[in-house]
Design a protein around this motif. Structure first.
Motif, PDB file in Angstrom:
ATOM      1  N   LEU A 191       0.841  -1.204   0.000  1.00 25.24           N
ATOM      2  CA  LEU A 191       0.000   0.000   0.000  1.00 25.24           C
ATOM      3  C   LEU A 191       0.885   1.269   0.000  1.00 25.24           C
ATOM      4  O   LEU A 191       0.875   2.055   0.925  1.00 25.24           O
ATOM      5  N   ILE A 192       1.614   1.378  -1.084  1.00 26.61           N
ATOM      6  CA  ILE A 192       2.606   2.430  -1.315  1.00 26.61           C
ATOM      7  C   ILE A 192       3.405   2.806  -0.051  1.00 26.61           C
ATOM      8  O   ILE A 192       3.663   3.969   0.246  1.00 26.61           O
ATOM      9  N   GLY A 193       3.781   1.782   0.681  1.00 24.57           N
ATOM     10  CA  GLY A 193       4.666   1.994   1.824  1.00 24.57           C
ATOM     11  C   GLY A 193       3.961   2.181   3.149  1.00 24.57           C
ATOM     12  O   GLY A 193       4.604   2.188   4.203  1.00 24.57           O
ATOM     13  N   LEU A 194       2.651   2.326   3.129  1.00 25.79           N
ATOM     14  CA  LEU A 194       1.941   2.620   4.387  1.00 25.79           C
ATOM     15  C   LEU A 194       1.935   1.442   5.352  1.00 25.79           C
ATOM     16  O   LEU A 194       1.665   1.607   6.541  1.00 25.79           O
ATOM     17  N   ASP A 195       2.224   0.230   4.813  1.00 25.46           N
ATOM     18  CA  ASP A 195       2.281  -0.932   5.714  1.00 25.46           C
ATOM     19  C   ASP A 195       3.541  -0.931   6.568  1.00 25.46           C
ATOM     20  O   ASP A 195       3.608  -1.610   7.582  1.00 25.46           O
ATOM     21  N   GLN A 196       4.534  -0.219   6.115  1.00 25.22           N
ATOM     22  CA  GLN A 196       5.800  -0.223   6.854  1.00 25.22           C
ATOM     23  C   GLN A 196       6.001   1.114   7.548  1.00 25.22           C
ATOM     24  O   GLN A 196       5.490   2.123   7.114  1.00 25.22           O
ATOM     25  N   ALA A 197       6.771   1.060   8.595  1.00 24.96           N
ATOM     26  CA  ALA A 197       7.072   2.321   9.268  1.00 24.96           C
ATOM     27  C   ALA A 197       8.357   2.204  10.056  1.00 24.96           C
ATOM     28  O   ALA A 197       8.668   1.156  10.608  1.00 24.96           O
ATOM     29  N   THR A 198       9.108   3.280  10.043  1.00 23.01           N
ATOM     30  CA  THR A 198      10.220   3.377  10.973  1.00 23.01           C
ATOM     31  C   THR A 198       9.964   4.623  11.812  1.00 23.01           C
ATOM     32  O   THR A 198       9.428   5.612  11.310  1.00 23.01           O
ATOM     33  N   ILE A 199      10.323   4.548  13.070  1.00 23.61           N
ATOM     34  CA  ILE A 199      10.099   5.727  13.911  1.00 23.61           C
ATOM     35  C   ILE A 199      11.359   6.073  14.696  1.00 23.61           C
ATOM     36  O   ILE A 199      12.276   5.287  14.834  1.00 23.61           O
TER      37      ILE A 199
END
Lengths: 316, 199
Positions: free
Chosen positions: A88-96
């Motif tokens: 989903l154009i990157g929304l599934d991944q996250a770095t914080i």
């Protein structure tokens, strides 16, 4: 005769004095007040709010929290836009990254943070050397020095080899010079050096040099458009990242300010949110869609005691 | 003999000169004393304001307010440097200057006017007197005629002017932001102690 002349002279002087005080009377009280207090006005006045936040986008700005204030910052980057619909154009991944910044004095700021990127802890010191000021003795720009270190805490990939703790560490140094040209427009230039203790191959350099430039343009009282670019100086034997060559990180964003919060929304090819990560380990190509949507949110807490300035002793 | 007369003459002349200078000085200082006692002055007056809202109260103090007051005519002038207001939080101060009062453009607020019922005040006697003032207030580059009630306190050769009144933001073209918690009407407190003005 001299005697008479003296009297005439004295009377003349007296007359002039009377006239003088008379004309003083005719002058408005406000003008007289202005005249009297002109010398009280400060000779040098610091220029306020070159930027809204302590970060341009990925990197630091010359702004620091005021003395006794604690700032909490949480930053977030999604995956790459180019990663397709499956992610989903990157929304599934996250770095914080989240961190705290505190200023014990008006010219010194210390901060710590933790990133999901390589499970990294980072810490830094920011020192204000020059503060842009105007007035009779102006200072044309602000200058802030930044020094920091980061330690990643990933498990060692090859446990059979001798691994040193120092191999987890990296250092960074930056000189920030900024000027608020107009109420709306500010520009910052920041040369940096990142030192990586451990690089992949023997022929790679441990040091990465970059020249950064960033700016803001305020479109309204609360909204500003931001841009930031760190140009990796060519001719370096840049340390590779998982076999990939690092690229210069570019970011564009919007700052929105409300009360004690600053929201920053951005598009950038960098994934990490600390200096070693975004300067030396950005591999995405911005112009091929390797763009991360992201945001930073800062909240300021005040711990200083509210003590308005004590009255000055009246002169005279 | 002529020499002695000459000497005496010189002496006379000298005394005359000195006395003229002396008289001139006395008259001059008398005039300046007269001028002085009429005007009172300070550069360390205190003006504060308070915005009362359910979520957050905002308070700021300025202790560098200058004021001149002529007790013979009842005329006065106050000058308030906007940047000298101090807030609890540095961000409030920044927003106040940058987004609300635009202190780069409008560095000061002034209030010039006169006491309407000057006769009600006996400046020779210590006490607290109710007064009514009217004049022109200038804030944020906007001038407005106002009439307010206040008090004048005479004590030990000093004059204190005190007043509490409300300023409506919209009267001075100060845009209130719904995102922030700022009252429409700001309570202003004036407490300014003045001493005889010495030039």
């Amino acid at each position: 005769m001299t005697f008479n002349f003296k009297i005439v002279g004295s009377i003349g002087i007296l007359f002039c004095l009377l006239l003088g005080s008379g004309s003083l009377r005719a002058q408005g009280l406000l003008d007289q007040l202005e005249e009297e207090t002109k010398k009280d006005e400060p000779k040098r006045e610091p220029v306020m709010a070159t930027f809204k936040g302590t970060r341009l986008i990925n990197g630091h700005s010359v702004e620091m929290p005021a003395k006794g204030e604690l700032l909490f910052i949480i930053s977030h980057r999604f995956g790459k836009l180019s990663s397709g619909l499956y992610e989903l154009i990157g929304l599934d991944q996250a770095t914080i990254r989240w961190g705290f910044e505190y200023s014990p004095t008006n010219w010194l700021n210390i901060g710590v943070g933790r990133s999901t990127y390589m499970k990294t802890y980072d810490g830094f010191i920011k020192a204000k050397v020059l503060k842009q000021s105007k007035g009779k003795k102006p200072i044309p720009l602000s200058m802030v020095l930044l020094a920091g270190a980061s330690i990643h805490s990933l498990k060692w990939q090859d446990k059979s080899r001798e691994n040193y703790f120092t191999s987890r560490m990296d250092y960074y140094f930056q000189i920030m010079m900024a000027r608020k040209f107009t109420e709306r427009f500010s520009l910052q230039i920041m040369p940096s050096m990142v030192h990586k203790n451990l690089v992949a191959k023997a022929n790679e350099s441990n040091d990465v040099f970059s020249l950064g430039i960033g700016g803001r343009y305020k479109v309204s009282n609360r909204i500003a458009i931001m841009a930031e670019y760190h140009w990796l100086v060519p001719g370096q034997r840049l340390p590779t990242v998982n076999g990939l060559q690092p690229r210069s990180p570019l970011a564009i964003g919007v700052d929105i300010e409300t009360g004690g919060h600053v929201f920053q929304i951005q598009l950038t090819n960098a994934q990490a949110m600390f200096e070693k990560g975004y300067i030396a380990e950005t591999t995405g190509n911005f112009f091929k869609g390797d763009i991360h949507l992201g945001f930073n949110i800062t909240r300021t807490f005040s711990f200083r005691k509210f003590e308005p300035k004590k009255p000055k002793k009246i002169r005279g | 003999m002529p020499q002695i007369i000459n000497n005496i003459n010189t002496l006379k002349n000298n005394i005359m000169k000195k006395s003229v200078v002396l008289i001139a000085f006395t008259v001059m200082s008398a005039i300046s004393v007269m001028a002085q006692t009429n005007t009172y002055f300070t550069r360390t007056g205190h003006v504060s304001f308070f915005s009362k809202m359910p979520i957050e109260n905002i308070e700021a103090h300025n202790r560098q307010v200058s004021c001149m007051f002529d007790i013979s005519t009842g005329e006065f002038a106050y000058k308030v440097l906007i940047k000298s207001f101090e807030f609890e939080k540095a961000l409030m101060q920044e927003h106040f200057n940058e987004n609300y009062l635009h202190s780069e453009k409008y560095p000061k607020a002034v209030f010039e006017g006169k006491v309407v019922n000057l006769k009600a005040v006996n400046f020779a006697k210590d006490g607290v007197y109710d007064v009514e003032v009217e004049g022109v207030m200038e804030i944020h580059g906007v001038k407005k005629s106002i009439k307010e009630k206040g008090k004048i306190e005479v004590k030990a050769g000093k004059i204190t002017t005190k007043a509490v009144f409300f300023v409506a933001l919209k009267d001075y073209n100060i845009k209130n932001d719904k995102l922030e918690n700022i009252a429409e009407n700001i309570q202003v407190t004036v407490d300014v102690v003045m001493e005889p003005y010495q030039r």
